[in-house]
Structure formats: C-alpha cells, structure tokens
Design a protein around this motif. Structure first.
Motif, PDB file in Angstrom:
ATOM      1  N   SER A 185      44.880 -19.106   6.510  1.00  0.00           N
ATOM      2  CA  SER A 185      43.979 -18.412   5.599  1.00  0.00           C
ATOM      3  C   SER A 185      44.653 -18.268   4.242  1.00  0.00           C
ATOM      4  O   SER A 185      45.883 -18.258   4.153  1.00  0.00           O
ATOM      5  N   LEU A 186      43.847 -18.128   3.226  1.00  0.00           N
ATOM      6  CA  LEU A 186      44.389 -17.872   1.892  1.00  0.00           C
ATOM      7  C   LEU A 186      45.154 -16.550   1.879  1.00  0.00           C
ATOM      8  O   LEU A 186      46.125 -16.397   1.125  1.00  0.00           O
ATOM      9  N   ALA A 187      44.784 -15.619   2.715  1.00  0.00           N
ATOM     10  CA  ALA A 187      45.449 -14.307   2.761  1.00  0.00           C
ATOM     11  C   ALA A 187      46.948 -14.441   3.039  1.00  0.00           C
ATOM     12  O   ALA A 187      47.727 -13.580   2.625  1.00  0.00           O
ATOM     13  N   ASN A 188      47.378 -15.513   3.695  1.00  0.00           N
ATOM     14  CA  ASN A 188      48.806 -15.747   3.902  1.00  0.00           C
ATOM     15  C   ASN A 188      49.515 -16.086   2.597  1.00  0.00           C
ATOM     16  O   ASN A 188      50.701 -15.829   2.445  1.00  0.00           O
ATOM     17  N   LEU A 189      48.792 -16.717   1.670  1.00  0.00           N
ATOM     18  CA  LEU A 189      49.382 -17.139   0.400  1.00  0.00           C
ATOM     19  C   LEU A 189      49.176 -16.113  -0.703  1.00  0.00           C
ATOM     20  O   LEU A 189      49.885 -16.129  -1.704  1.00  0.00           O
ATOM     21  N   LEU A 190      48.201 -15.253  -0.534  1.00  0.00           N
ATOM     22  CA  LEU A 190      47.892 -14.212  -1.522  1.00  0.00           C
ATOM     23  C   LEU A 190      47.515 -12.937  -0.769  1.00  0.00           C
ATOM     24  O   LEU A 190      46.344 -12.600  -0.633  1.00  0.00           O
ATOM     25  N   PRO A 191      48.529 -12.242  -0.231  1.00  0.00           N
ATOM     26  CA  PRO A 191      48.234 -11.125   0.672  1.00  0.00           C
ATOM     27  C   PRO A 191      47.564  -9.915   0.015  1.00  0.00           C
ATOM     28  O   PRO A 191      46.841  -9.202   0.677  1.00  0.00           O
ATOM     29  N   LEU A 192      47.772  -9.681  -1.238  1.00  0.00           N
ATOM     30  CA  LEU A 192      47.154  -8.536  -1.902  1.00  0.00           C
ATOM     31  C   LEU A 192      46.042  -9.060  -2.821  1.00  0.00           C
ATOM     32  O   LEU A 192      46.164  -9.140  -4.028  1.00  0.00           O
ATOM     33  N   GLN A 244      43.217 -17.377  -6.270  1.00  0.00           N
ATOM     34  CA  GLN A 244      42.180 -16.379  -6.523  1.00  0.00           C
ATOM     35  C   GLN A 244      40.793 -16.974  -6.283  1.00  0.00           C
ATOM     36  O   GLN A 244      39.929 -16.331  -5.694  1.00  0.00           O
ATOM     37  N   ALA A 245      40.581 -18.217  -6.718  1.00  0.00           N
ATOM     38  CA  ALA A 245      39.276 -18.865  -6.511  1.00  0.00           C
ATOM     39  C   ALA A 245      39.005 -19.088  -5.029  1.00  0.00           C
ATOM     40  O   ALA A 245      37.891 -18.849  -4.548  1.00  0.00           O
ATOM     41  N   ILE A 246      40.022 -19.537  -4.294  1.00  0.00           N
ATOM     42  CA  ILE A 246      39.854 -19.744  -2.853  1.00  0.00           C
ATOM     43  C   ILE A 246      39.555 -18.407  -2.168  1.00  0.00           C
ATOM     44  O   ILE A 246      38.697 -18.329  -1.291  1.00  0.00           O
ATOM     45  N   ALA A 247      40.235 -17.361  -2.606  1.00  0.00           N
ATOM     46  CA  ALA A 247      39.996 -16.023  -2.044  1.00  0.00           C
ATOM     47  C   ALA A 247      38.534 -15.613  -2.206  1.00  0.00           C
ATOM     48  O   ALA A 247      37.927 -15.049  -1.292  1.00  0.00           O
ATOM     49  N   GLU A 248      37.964 -15.908  -3.355  1.00  0.00           N
ATOM     50  CA  GLU A 248      36.564 -15.558  -3.618  1.00  0.00           C
ATOM     51  C   GLU A 248      35.637 -16.176  -2.577  1.00  0.00           C
ATOM     52  O   GLU A 248      34.717 -15.529  -2.093  1.00  0.00           O
ATOM     53  N   TYR A 249      35.910 -17.431  -2.205  1.00  0.00           N
ATOM     54  CA  TYR A 249      35.034 -18.111  -1.243  1.00  0.00           C
ATOM     55  C   TYR A 249      35.325 -17.693   0.192  1.00  0.00           C
ATOM     56  O   TYR A 249      34.414 -17.689   1.025  1.00  0.00           O
ATOM     57  N   MET A 267      57.713   8.339  -0.608  1.00  0.00           N
ATOM     58  CA  MET A 267      57.647   6.919  -0.749  1.00  0.00           C
ATOM     59  C   MET A 267      57.574   6.274   0.630  1.00  0.00           C
ATOM     60  O   MET A 267      58.203   6.719   1.573  1.00  0.00           O
ATOM     61  N   LYS A 268      56.776   5.230   0.707  1.00  0.00           N
ATOM     62  CA  LYS A 268      56.634   4.493   1.953  1.00  0.00           C
ATOM     63  C   LYS A 268      56.846   3.020   1.649  1.00  0.00           C
ATOM     64  O   LYS A 268      56.275   2.482   0.702  1.00  0.00           O
ATOM     65  N   GLU A 269      57.659   2.378   2.423  1.00  0.00           N
ATOM     66  CA  GLU A 269      57.894   0.954   2.257  1.00  0.00           C
ATOM     67  C   GLU A 269      56.922   0.181   3.132  1.00  0.00           C
ATOM     68  O   GLU A 269      56.725   0.512   4.302  1.00  0.00           O
ATOM     69  N   VAL A 270      56.315  -0.856   2.551  1.00  0.00           N
ATOM     70  CA  VAL A 270      55.360  -1.685   3.267  1.00  0.00           C
ATOM     71  C   VAL A 270      55.920  -3.102   3.311  1.00  0.00           C
ATOM     72  O   VAL A 270      56.325  -3.651   2.292  1.00  0.00           O
ATOM     73  N   LYS A 271      55.935  -3.674   4.482  1.00  0.00           N
ATOM     74  CA  LYS A 271      56.432  -5.035   4.653  1.00  0.00           C
ATOM     75  C   LYS A 271      55.251  -5.969   4.898  1.00  0.00           C
ATOM     76  O   LYS A 271      54.431  -5.713   5.777  1.00  0.00           O
ATOM     77  N   LEU A 272      55.160  -7.041   4.116  1.00  0.00           N
ATOM     78  CA  LEU A 272      54.113  -8.034   4.292  1.00  0.00           C
ATOM     79  C   LEU A 272      54.744  -9.267   4.926  1.00  0.00           C
ATOM     80  O   LEU A 272      55.862  -9.647   4.588  1.00  0.00           O
ATOM     81  N   GLU A 273      54.011  -9.889   5.828  1.00  0.00           N
ATOM     82  CA  GLU A 273      54.545 -11.057   6.518  1.00  0.00           C
ATOM     83  C   GLU A 273      53.576 -12.226   6.378  1.00  0.00           C
ATOM     84  O   GLU A 273      52.372 -12.064   6.497  1.00  0.00           O
ATOM     85  N   THR A 274      54.127 -13.384   6.115  1.00  0.00           N
ATOM     86  CA  THR A 274      53.331 -14.605   6.013  1.00  0.00           C
ATOM     87  C   THR A 274      53.731 -15.538   7.146  1.00  0.00           C
ATOM     88  O   THR A 274      54.920 -15.759   7.372  1.00  0.00           O
TER      89      THR A 274
END
Length: 160
Positions: free
Chosen positions: A146-153, A117-122, A1-8
C-alpha cells in the motif's frame, strides 16, 4: 511526551524474474513505456503501468518541460489517465521502472513525494490499497502492499 514508532514492511525481490508472471508482465509494460519518456533536461526516464480491476492496463511516462514545474512524473501521468479513462474502476497494482541516461540505475527507485500524495488520493477515493512495485533499470524490485507503507502520515481530506 509520547514516542510513536512507525514501521514499514516491504518485500524485496532479487530481480524481475523472481516476480509472479503477471507482475513481470506489468513491469515489462512499465519498462517499455519508460522508453517513451520525454526527459531532455533530467535525462531520467520513468515508466508506470497500472493494472485496473476491470483488467485494463494504463501506462504513462514522465514528460518534462523547460518550465520545470510544468512537467509531470510517470506515476501521475498514469494515475490521472487511469481515473480519466476508467473513473469507476479501481487501481489494483502499479509497476514503476526508472533509468538514467547518464548512469546505471540498479537500485529500486520509489515514487517522489508529489506522486506519493497523488497515489494516496486514489487509495482514499477507492477505499482500497494500491500495490506498488518499483525498480531501477535493473536489479532488485521492491513491493509495497500500500502507499501507506511509503507515506505513513498521509495528508488527506479529513484535515480540510
């Protein structure tokens, strides 16, 4: 198992007046169009304004329907209109303002999941981030680079 930390990383401004003038103007457009929202059911008005790379500003407000899933959020109203009207232009900055007809909204209100999700598409389509500023009816304003900060995956076409 590997723990992944996401940061916004977000920027928080104390109020609208702390923003650069160009962003204040864009947010003012979002606030103005918020007043044209059709929200007889939720009593929750949202306005969105998008600055395009061609200098145009496109705005939209939420539009509800008695058949709830048939309504559309302000962010998607604006983003779909922007792409329909200027299909070759890039969306640079989106400003959002939300208010309730029944209570004070003084905390920043980010886009819902469907709008993210819609913003991510654009962002993917144009291969450039869209800066997003969001606020309630008053108070603090939050900026995401960026939208990636609000929806990282992000769910995107690479998995299809």
């Amino acid at each position: 198992m590997k723990e992944v930390k996401l940061e916004t990383v977000l920027e928080v401004y104390e109020n609208l007046q702390e923003l650069p003038e160009s962003i204040q103007a864009l947010m003012t457009t979002a606030i103005e169009v918020r007043n044209s929202a059709y929200s007889p059911y939720s009593k929750f008005n949202v306005g969105a304004a998008i600055l395009m790379d061609n200098g145009e500003v496109v705005a939209g407000s939420n539009q509800e329907n008695a058949s709830y899933p048939s309504g559309l959020c302000a962010e998607r109203t604006a983003i779909y209109y922007a792409n329909a009207k200027y299909p070759n232009a890039k969306m640079q900055i989106m400003a959002l303002s939300a208010s309730s007809q029944t209570k004070v909204t003084d905390k920043p209100i980010p886009p819902c999941g469907a709008c993210r999700q819609a913003i991510a598409e654009y962002e993917i389509k144009q291969n450039e981030p869209i800066q997003i500023y969001f606020m309630g009816a008053q108070g603090k304003v939050v900026k995401s680079a960026s939208l990636a900060n609000l929806l990282p995956l992000i769910f995107d076409n690479s998995v299809l």
